[in-house]
Design a protein around this motif. Structure first.
Motif, PDB file in Angstrom:
ATOM      1  N   PRO A   1       0.826  -1.216   0.000  1.00  0.00           N
ATOM      2  CA  PRO A   1       0.000   0.000   0.000  1.00  0.00           C
ATOM      3  C   PRO A   1       0.855   1.257   0.000  1.00  0.00           C
ATOM      4  CG  PRO A   1       0.015  -1.001   2.179  1.00  0.00           C
ATOM      5  CD  PRO A   1       0.722  -1.962   1.267  1.00  0.00           C
ATOM      6  N   GLY A   2       0.273   2.356  -0.480  1.00  0.00           N
ATOM      7  CA  GLY A   2       1.016   3.602  -0.593  1.00  0.00           C
ATOM      8  C   GLY A   2       1.536   4.124   0.721  1.00  0.00           C
ATOM      9  N   TRP A   3       0.812   3.853   1.833  1.00  0.00           N
ATOM     10  CA  TRP A   3       1.284   4.371   3.112  1.00  0.00           C
ATOM     11  C   TRP A   3       2.523   3.637   3.618  1.00  0.00           C
ATOM     12  CZ3 TRP A   3       0.822   0.162   6.168  1.00  0.00           C
ATOM     13  CH2 TRP A   3      -0.280  -0.696   5.980  1.00  0.00           C
ATOM     14  N   SER A   4       2.982   2.615   2.881  1.00  0.00           N
ATOM     15  CA  SER A   4       4.228   1.940   3.267  1.00  0.00           C
ATOM     16  C   SER A   4       5.250   1.969   2.138  1.00  0.00           C
ATOM     17  CB  SER A   4       3.946   0.482   3.656  1.00  0.00           C
ATOM     18  OG  SER A   4       3.551  -0.274   2.520  1.00  0.00           O
ATOM     19  N   THR A   5       5.002   2.792   1.120  1.00  0.00           N
ATOM     20  CA  THR A   5       5.842   2.810  -0.070  1.00  0.00           C
ATOM     21  C   THR A   5       6.092   4.243  -0.514  1.00  0.00           C
ATOM     22  OG1 THR A   5       4.727   0.772  -0.783  1.00  0.00           O
ATOM     23  CG2 THR A   5       6.105   1.875  -2.401  1.00  0.00           C
ATOM     24  N   ALA A   6       7.324   4.538  -0.898  1.00  0.00           N
ATOM     25  CA  ALA A   6       7.620   5.867  -1.427  1.00  0.00           C
ATOM     26  C   ALA A   6       6.860   6.081  -2.729  1.00  0.00           C
ATOM     27  CB  ALA A   6       9.123   6.013  -1.654  1.00  0.00           C
ATOM     28  N   GLY A   7       6.361   7.281  -2.924  1.00  0.00           N
ATOM     29  CA  GLY A   7       5.645   7.583  -4.156  1.00  0.00           C
ATOM     30  C   GLY A   7       4.630   8.685  -3.955  1.00  0.00           C
ATOM     31  N   HIS A  31       7.361   2.398   8.450  1.00  0.00           N
ATOM     32  CA  HIS A  31       7.638   3.777   8.042  1.00  0.00           C
ATOM     33  C   HIS A  31       9.051   3.921   7.471  1.00  0.00           C
ATOM     34  CE1 HIS A  31       3.925   5.513   9.458  1.00  0.00           C
ATOM     35  NE2 HIS A  31       4.070   4.947  10.640  1.00  0.00           N
ATOM     36  N   PHE A  32       9.984   3.106   7.937  1.00  0.00           N
ATOM     37  CA  PHE A  32      11.334   3.188   7.401  1.00  0.00           C
ATOM     38  C   PHE A  32      11.429   2.562   6.016  1.00  0.00           C
ATOM     39  CE2 PHE A  32      11.909   3.370  12.044  1.00  0.00           C
ATOM     40  CZ  PHE A  32      12.564   4.586  12.130  1.00  0.00           C
ATOM     41  N   PHE A  33      10.473   1.691   5.668  1.00  0.00           N
ATOM     42  CA  PHE A  33      10.473   1.104   4.334  1.00  0.00           C
ATOM     43  C   PHE A  33      10.110   2.142   3.283  1.00  0.00           C
ATOM     44  CE2 PHE A  33      10.396  -2.739   6.823  1.00  0.00           C
ATOM     45  CZ  PHE A  33      11.142  -3.613   6.065  1.00  0.00           C
ATOM     46  N   ILE A  34       9.332   3.144   3.664  1.00  0.00           N
ATOM     47  CA  ILE A  34       9.025   4.215   2.722  1.00  0.00           C
ATOM     48  C   ILE A  34      10.324   4.822   2.196  1.00  0.00           C
ATOM     49  CG2 ILE A  34       8.037   6.532   2.505  1.00  0.00           C
ATOM     50  CD1 ILE A  34       5.914   5.738   4.511  1.00  0.00           C
ATOM     51  N   TYR A  35      11.243   5.091   3.097  1.00  0.00           N
ATOM     52  CA  TYR A  35      12.481   5.770   2.711  1.00  0.00           C
ATOM     53  C   TYR A  35      13.504   4.808   2.136  1.00  0.00           C
ATOM     54  CZ  TYR A  35      10.012   9.502   4.830  1.00  0.00           C
ATOM     55  OH  TYR A  35       9.038  10.429   5.095  1.00  0.00           O
ATOM     56  N   ALA A  36      13.397   3.533   2.475  1.00  0.00           N
ATOM     57  CA  ALA A  36      14.220   2.533   1.796  1.00  0.00           C
ATOM     58  C   ALA A  36      13.796   2.418   0.336  1.00  0.00           C
ATOM     59  CB  ALA A  36      14.100   1.183   2.505  1.00  0.00           C
ATOM     60  N   ASP A  37      12.491   2.453   0.087  1.00  0.00           N
ATOM     61  CA  ASP A  37      12.007   2.396  -1.292  1.00  0.00           C
ATOM     62  C   ASP A  37      12.402   3.650  -2.071  1.00  0.00           C
ATOM     63  OD1 ASP A  37      10.842  -0.102  -1.497  1.00  0.00           O
ATOM     64  OD2 ASP A  37       8.940   0.545  -0.657  1.00  0.00           O
ATOM     65  N   ALA A  38      12.443   4.793  -1.380  1.00  0.00           N
ATOM     66  CA  ALA A  38      12.886   6.012  -2.055  1.00  0.00           C
ATOM     67  C   ALA A  38      14.342   5.881  -2.503  1.00  0.00           C
ATOM     68  CB  ALA A  38      12.718   7.213  -1.126  1.00  0.00           C
ATOM     69  N   ILE A  39      15.172   5.261  -1.669  1.00  0.00           N
ATOM     70  CA  ILE A  39      16.563   5.016  -2.055  1.00  0.00           C
ATOM     71  C   ILE A  39      16.628   4.134  -3.293  1.00  0.00           C
ATOM     72  CG2 ILE A  39      18.713   3.910  -1.334  1.00  0.00           C
ATOM     73  CD1 ILE A  39      17.943   4.720   1.567  1.00  0.00           C
ATOM     74  N   VAL A  40      15.777   3.124  -3.312  1.00  0.00           N
ATOM     75  CA  VAL A  40      15.724   2.221  -4.468  1.00  0.00           C
ATOM     76  C   VAL A  40      15.419   3.004  -5.742  1.00  0.00           C
ATOM     77  CG1 VAL A  40      14.420   0.336  -5.527  1.00  0.00           C
ATOM     78  CG2 VAL A  40      15.139   0.163  -3.140  1.00  0.00           C
ATOM     79  N   THR A  41      14.469   3.934  -5.674  1.00  0.00           N
ATOM     80  CA  THR A  41      14.108   4.692  -6.873  1.00  0.00           C
ATOM     81  C   THR A  41      15.222   5.649  -7.295  1.00  0.00           C
ATOM     82  OG1 THR A  41      12.940   6.356  -5.557  1.00  0.00           O
ATOM     83  CG2 THR A  41      11.638   4.529  -6.397  1.00  0.00           C
ATOM     84  N   VAL A  42      15.984   6.160  -6.334  1.00  0.00           N
ATOM     85  CA  VAL A  42      17.141   6.993  -6.696  1.00  0.00           C
ATOM     86  C   VAL A  42      18.135   6.180  -7.518  1.00  0.00           C
ATOM     87  CG1 VAL A  42      19.154   8.241  -5.815  1.00  0.00           C
ATOM     88  CG2 VAL A  42      16.923   8.565  -4.734  1.00  0.00           C
ATOM     89  N   PHE A  43      18.476   4.994  -7.042  1.00  0.00           N
ATOM     90  CA  PHE A  43      19.423   4.145  -7.767  1.00  0.00           C
ATOM     91  C   PHE A  43      18.855   3.715  -9.125  1.00  0.00           C
ATOM     92  CE2 PHE A  43      21.255   2.758  -3.443  1.00  0.00           C
ATOM     93  CZ  PHE A  43      22.216   3.746  -3.503  1.00  0.00           C
ATOM     94  N   ALA A  44      17.546   3.432  -9.159  1.00  0.00           N
ATOM     95  CA  ALA A  44      16.918   3.027 -10.419  1.00  0.00           C
ATOM     96  C   ALA A  44      16.979   4.169 -11.431  1.00  0.00           C
ATOM     97  CB  ALA A  44      15.474   2.605 -10.172  1.00  0.00           C
ATOM     98  N   GLY A  45      16.693   5.393 -10.976  1.00  0.00           N
ATOM     99  CA  GLY A  45      16.763   6.531 -11.878  1.00  0.00           C
ATOM    100  C   GLY A  45      18.170   6.777 -12.385  1.00  0.00           C
TER     101      GLY A  45
END
Length: 559
Positions: free
Chosen positions: A146-152, A346-360
């Motif tokens: 769900p969005g509340w546990s995922t960066a986006g 809540h920390f997974f939100i920001y872990a996923d944000a890191i993932v998207t930085v590397f993906a970009g």
């Protein structure tokens, strides 16, 4: 561009690639926002109990009690107040009902998230990488979570979701502080940290950790230990001043003495250790593959690694908190018990944000390489093409092609998430009973803010508190963690039982502690039944919901 003869003015050179990047970013956000808007259009109530809790906080602020607990009379607010305060301001400016702002305002306010993310990645990695990262941030998110546990960028105005915007901007402030080691920059970083803490605790812990590592970095790069400590102390002091409303409540008033640990112990199954395989599968998509490639490419890009040190510190601190979550059993086995502070997802939100930085980063490196190759093979012999189609613009044209080919299937995948049609269906279900809104209007029109009601946990959360009333008891996961929820539940049960037995004396032995003025029952909700002969006085009845005036039991020790 050549200046006019004799003008003496410096020519203004506009980088076409910057304009193209801005247009792509706007287009991406408009597409994602349009999908979110299609879900929230026509809604008057939000789809999640967390949003009703936030609405109760906002209503309490609007009623003038900025630091009061939204549910319990006489208690202090414990929840991060940034989003409720923003909604209170919007309510004051537009007159839009508070619950409707929580139902529909996320489309507009959450658009700040990808803009802030773009700003962060653009400064650290460059404009092209930032555009690619925003694309992965919006459309290549992990499946099933769900969005509340995922960066986006998601439709709903959760505090933990919206605070991403403040978090990304705060990392920019920390980056500036670490590069200059000037007091003014560290004070700005402190302000940013304080605002993040007002938004949500988990990102504040990450930013605070990054700030500490940044001070250490300054010392390692030639700054004296004394100056590094002073810069850090100044930043933390300002952060404390900015976030004083929440520190005053949980630190000064309650002294961090947790009496209800249900919220901190809450575990979202999707991010629990036993489901780690499913969590990894959720990331087994194009975004996850690009992120792995990005990590590998960055490992061989020494110059870029040195430039993005703040991302490295973010990774370290985020990983530490995730280790405390996944390694809790191992730590307990050696006698090292660390109490949970914030729900781990809540920390997974920001872990996923890191993932998207590397993906970009990986996507842009691929696009750049392909564009250079195309330039050599196709445009070498074309003088016309090379005058305007530079390698930089060619890379952006190729990235735009990738985006256009990917967005349609990505939109279908996004729409299948719980955050869209499923959430809308829940909101419509909440709206399907007009009696709840009639009760809210009655509370607003017939009682003063802070009037205490004896009501079921559901009625308390969804109806009474968002209308400005207070309650005796609440589902512990939404209740003040510094107030004993179990004792309130027992007292509520006692009062309901005495009402059922028409025992006024027994009821009055408890009710004065809470200054109960009204009782709400709901025949459709399985609430306490009031006998025909009752000491309560009926004030309103609609669709199975009844409001009763409670007797005056005299003074008591109000809590």
């Amino acid at each position: 561009m050549v200046p006019a003869s004799g003008s003496g003015k410096t020519p203004v050179i506009v980088d076409r690639s910057v304009i193209v990047d801005a247009l792509i970013i706007v287009g991406l956000i408009v597409v994602a926002g349009g999908q979110a808007l299609s879900v929230t259009t026509g809604l008057h109530l939000p789809p999640d109990p967390d949003l009703f809790r936030s609405a109760a906080i906002t209503q309490t602020m609007v009623d003038g009690a900025w630091t009061a607990d939204p549910f319990y009379a006489g208690e202090s607010n414990w929840y991060n107040p940034l989003v409720p305060a923003v909604v209170a301001a919007l309510h004051g400016l537009t007159g839009t009902p508070i619950l409707e702002l929580y139902a529909r305002g996320g489309v507009m306010l959450n658009a700040l998230i990808p803009l802030a993310f773009w700003a962060l990645v653009r400064v650290l990695f460059g404009s092209g990488t930032a555009v690619a990262a925003v694309f992965t941030f919006l459309f290549l998110t992990p499946r099933g979570l769900p969005g509340w546990s995922t960066a986006g960028y998601w439709p709903w105005l959760f505090s933990g979701v919206f605070t991403q915007a403040v978090f990304y901007l705060s990392l920019l402030a920390v980056d500036s502080a670490g590069r200059s080691m000037r007091l003014s920059q560290w004070l700005r970083a402190g302000v940013a940290l304080g605002v993040v803490f007002l938004g949500h605790t988990a990102p504040a812990l990450i930013v605070g950790g990054v700030l500490v590592l940044t001070a250490t970095r300054g010392w390692r790069h030639g700054c004296s230990a004394r100056q590094s400590v002073l810069m850090l102390a100044a930043g933390l002091f300002v952060a404390g001043c900015v976030s004083f409303p929440i520190i005053m409540s949980v630190g000064v008033h309650y002294r961090f003495a947790v009496a209800n640990d249900v919220l901190a112990l809450y575990a979202y199954p999707g991010t629990e250790p036993e489901n780690i395989v499913d969590l990894l599968r959720a990331h087994a998509n194009a975004g996850g593959a690009l992120a792995l490639l990005g990590v590998g490419l960055l490992a061989f890009d020494r110059g870029r690694r040195k430039r993005v040190w703040v991302i490295g510190y973010w990774v370290i601190i985020n990983a530490l908190f995730l280790f405390l979550h996944y390694g809790r059993t191992a730590l307990d086995s050696v006698g090292l018990r660390i109490p949970p502070i914030v729900t781990a997802f809540h920390f997974f939100i920001y872990a996923d944000a890191i993932v998207t930085v590397f993906a970009g980063y990986a996507l842009w490196r691929i696009v750049e390489a392909a564009a250079r190759l195309a330039s050599r093979l196709v445009f070498r012999s074309s003088s016309v093409a090379t005058t305007w189609l530079t390698p930089s613009l060619a890379a952006r044209a190729l990235l735009l092609t990738v985006v256009l080919l990917s967005v349609r299937p990505a939109l279908a995948s996004r729409r299948a998430r719980e955050d869209f049609d499923e959430s809308r269906a829940r909101a419509l279900q909440y709206q399907s009973r007009p009696a709840n809104q009639a009760i809210r209007e009655w509370i607003r029109g017939r009682t003063t803010p802070g009037t205490v009601f004896l009501a079921s946990p559901l009625m308390s959360l969804y109806v009474v508190a968002p209308a400005g009333g207070k309650v005796v008891s609440l589902d512990a996961v939404f209740a003040n963690p510094y107030v004993n929820a179990a004792s309130r539940e027992r007292d509520q049960f006692t009062m309901e039982d005495r009402i059922h037995e028409n025992d006024r004396a027994g009821y009055c032995a408890v009710a004065p502690r809470y200054q109960v003025r009204y009782v709400i029952t709901d025949s459709k909700g399985g609430d306490v039944t009031v006998p025909a002969e009752t000491f309560l006085e009926e004030a309103l009845a609609t669709d199975g919901i009844r409001i009763w005036r409670a007797p005056d039991c005299g003074p008591g020790n109000a809590r």
